[in-house]
Design an enzyme around this catalytic site. Structure first.
Site, PDB file in Angstrom:
ATOM      1  N   SER A 192       0.982   0.832   2.375  1.00  0.00           N
ATOM      2  CA  SER A 192       1.983  -0.197   2.661  1.00  0.00           C
ATOM      3  C   SER A 192       1.348  -1.436   3.308  1.00  0.00           C
ATOM      4  O   SER A 192       2.011  -2.465   3.438  1.00  0.00           O
ATOM      5  CB  SER A 192       3.090   0.365   3.548  1.00  0.00           C
ATOM      6  N   HIS A 193       0.100  -1.353   3.750  1.00  0.00           N
ATOM      7  CA  HIS A 193      -0.577  -2.519   4.325  1.00  0.00           C
ATOM      8  C   HIS A 193      -1.815  -2.921   3.526  1.00  0.00           C
ATOM      9  O   HIS A 193      -2.683  -3.619   4.029  1.00  0.00           O
ATOM     10  CB  HIS A 193      -0.960  -2.272   5.789  1.00  0.00           C
ATOM     11  N   GLU A 217       7.266   1.364   4.084  1.00  0.00           N
ATOM     12  CA  GLU A 217       7.465   2.698   3.490  1.00  0.00           C
ATOM     13  C   GLU A 217       8.802   2.767   2.760  1.00  0.00           C
ATOM     14  O   GLU A 217       8.906   3.329   1.670  1.00  0.00           O
ATOM     15  CB  GLU A 217       7.445   3.782   4.577  1.00  0.00           C
TER      16      GLU A 217
END
Lengths: 336, 336
Positions: free
Chosen positions: A46-47, A187
């Protein structure tokens, strides 16, 4: 899901090309790309490169100053301010870090406020960099008001992450970085993109009812982790990385966003503590004593929070990373 | 359960009489009694007069220096050490607080390490005192190794509380103070005393299995709140209020206790941040902005962590406190 393998060098090229294509100045390209690469390399999906979509969206929404030159202000013997002047946070942090480190070494503890920045990254890369200087680090940032406080039903707090880093001589630092929401918003967004339901406890719908629908939770409110304790910590983050440093709360950031769905605006607070300030010549002995704690955790099968990331890092550096083909396609489209 | 009503003044007389009877020097009597009174007054049953039993047990076990004169050491421009010299923590904190406050005002942020102390109190009274000076406060302390880390099954961490305080002009400060264990150990001890089962999630037995038996959980391991996030925070507390300040971890404290079941030995870390350091003349405006957050919480029915305590405080000061008759009987027996 079809995946594409990229070397870390290819991730860098891709990230830098996308960011430059959308008008970020060279210094910002380099600073921002670094955190996207770090996220992908450490398998924080997610990053990772997914954030390039977020980043470009924020740029296209006109919410970020593309060539902002951060101003570094020496506020007090133990305080530094980095005014990002509306740019992404990373460059402001990089420019202010040397003064933060110098102050922590001179006075024992120091704090850096990054102000007027656009924030979309994880906090662990910054915390990790401070530990590389032999310092203990803490970092906090509000986000957008997406999260309901314990006992409430409506968004008020951000996902408000807390990150901590502890230097380990001869080893990767001990680092954790978690949202005080039950999960990171990224998420839930990944679940939404993939059409998967979310577990209970992640969010409520717009009427305040429990939901497993990712879209409904994003339209309603996320929940904090750990009930009233997580909620209290989230409120602390709002206060110390908001009003305390003269910057926006998550509610103010979301209002300033005005529906653009861009990355949060606001500030970040980073604390640095020098173990030598308390321990002098005995610092090495006491840091060694901390190693007994880490060993005792391993001995009972408990995993250190950063362990999985470092394993992923070693794997990625050796073998490259695997990114969903659809995501790469979406990112490549940003180069057109 | 039969209860006895006492005025706060009577609680003070009782606490001071018990502590003096067991040999604490007058300055320690006053400092320790103050936190016992505060706990009872604010209806924190596990940190009220019940703690007199714990306190006397620790004294009788020979684990506390009864007339220790704390040494205050000016370590660095932003660091203070209070060496409690084996005494209870309260007097050392009181003696060091003025220097902590002065340093925070001068440099923007300061840290106080209380070392070599015996610790049995909540952290909120100390955090609240720092906020009364207009400063933001954070406090951390390890305890005895009673808590298993996430993914583990055996005690390694303490109940490791975190406390935070935020000054509110014209109002009681916003304060929270919670154990990073699922509950405070005193809560499990109260269940054991009263023969009540504990909820699931509070602890595991000596074999690492979930249990609702208070006695079994005290012999096994407590669990952290919030899964791996609470566990990470607990480990942070071990590190920053243990090795970072040259003091014991919870495991070392329990080993030093050597089965005496006395209060934890070790240290405490208190941070103080001056909002004026970041905000200058605008501090009042930004603190006012923080009030919008508290109001928004109230508007959606969410309770501030400290609200219940302040309500209890007002009630106790007006009407006195209600203490179980059996507990008063046990405490009175300490005066024989």
């Amino acid at each position: 899901m079809e995946k594409v393998r990229l070397s870390v060098g290819e991730v860098r090229e891709l990230a830098e090309a996308v960011l430059a294509r959308h008008g970020l100045s060279p210094d910002h390209v380099k600073a921002v790309a670094e955190t996207v690469i770090a996220g992908e390399r450490d398998e924080c999906a997610s990053h990772g490169v997914y954030r390039l979509l977020v980043c470009v969206h924020t740029i296209q929404a006109g919410k970020v100053a593309l060539d902002a030159e951060p101003a570094i202000i020496d506020l007090a013997p133990s305080l530094v301010r980095a005014d990002a002047r509306g740019g992404f946070a990373q460059l402001a942090f990089n420019r202010a870090k040397p003064l933060l480190v110098e102050k922590a070494r001179r006075t024992g503890i120091a704090a850096l406020a990054v102000n007027n920045c656009v924030h979309f990254a994880a906090l662990w890369p910054e915390v990790e960099e401070v530990t590389r200087e032999g310092l203990v680090a803490l970092a906090f940032t509000p986000s957008h008001a997406w999260v309901a406080p314990a006992g409430g039903t409506r968004p008020l707090l951000g996902t408000n992450p807390i990150a901590f880093g502890w230097p380990r001589p001869g080893s990767n630092p001990f680092v954790f970085d978690f949202a005080t929401s039950a999960v990171a918003r990224g998420e839930i967004e990944l679940h939404r993109r993939e059409g998967r339901p979310i577990p209970e406890g992640w969010g409520v719908d717009a009427e305040g009812n429990a939901t497993t629908d990712a879209e409904a939770a994003m339209a309603g409110a996320m929940l904090t982790f750990g009930g009233h304790k997580g909620s209290a910590l989230s409120l602390m983050v709002e206060l110390i990385a908001g009003p305390l440093i003269g910057d926006m709360t998550s509610t103010e950031s979301l209002a300033a966003d005005a529906g653009a769905k861009a990355s949060p605006l606001g500030g970040e607070l980073i604390l640095a503590i020098d173990p030598k300030g308390f321990l002098g010549a005995l610092a090495a002995d006491h840091l060694e004593r901390a190693e007994r704690l880490f060993e005792a955790m391993a001995a009972q099968g408990a995993r250190l929070p950063s362990q999985r990331r470092y394993e992923a890092r070693a794997r990625s550096l050796a073998e490259g990373v695997c990114v969903p083909a659809k995501l790469i396609q979406d990112i490549n489209a940003l180069l057109d």
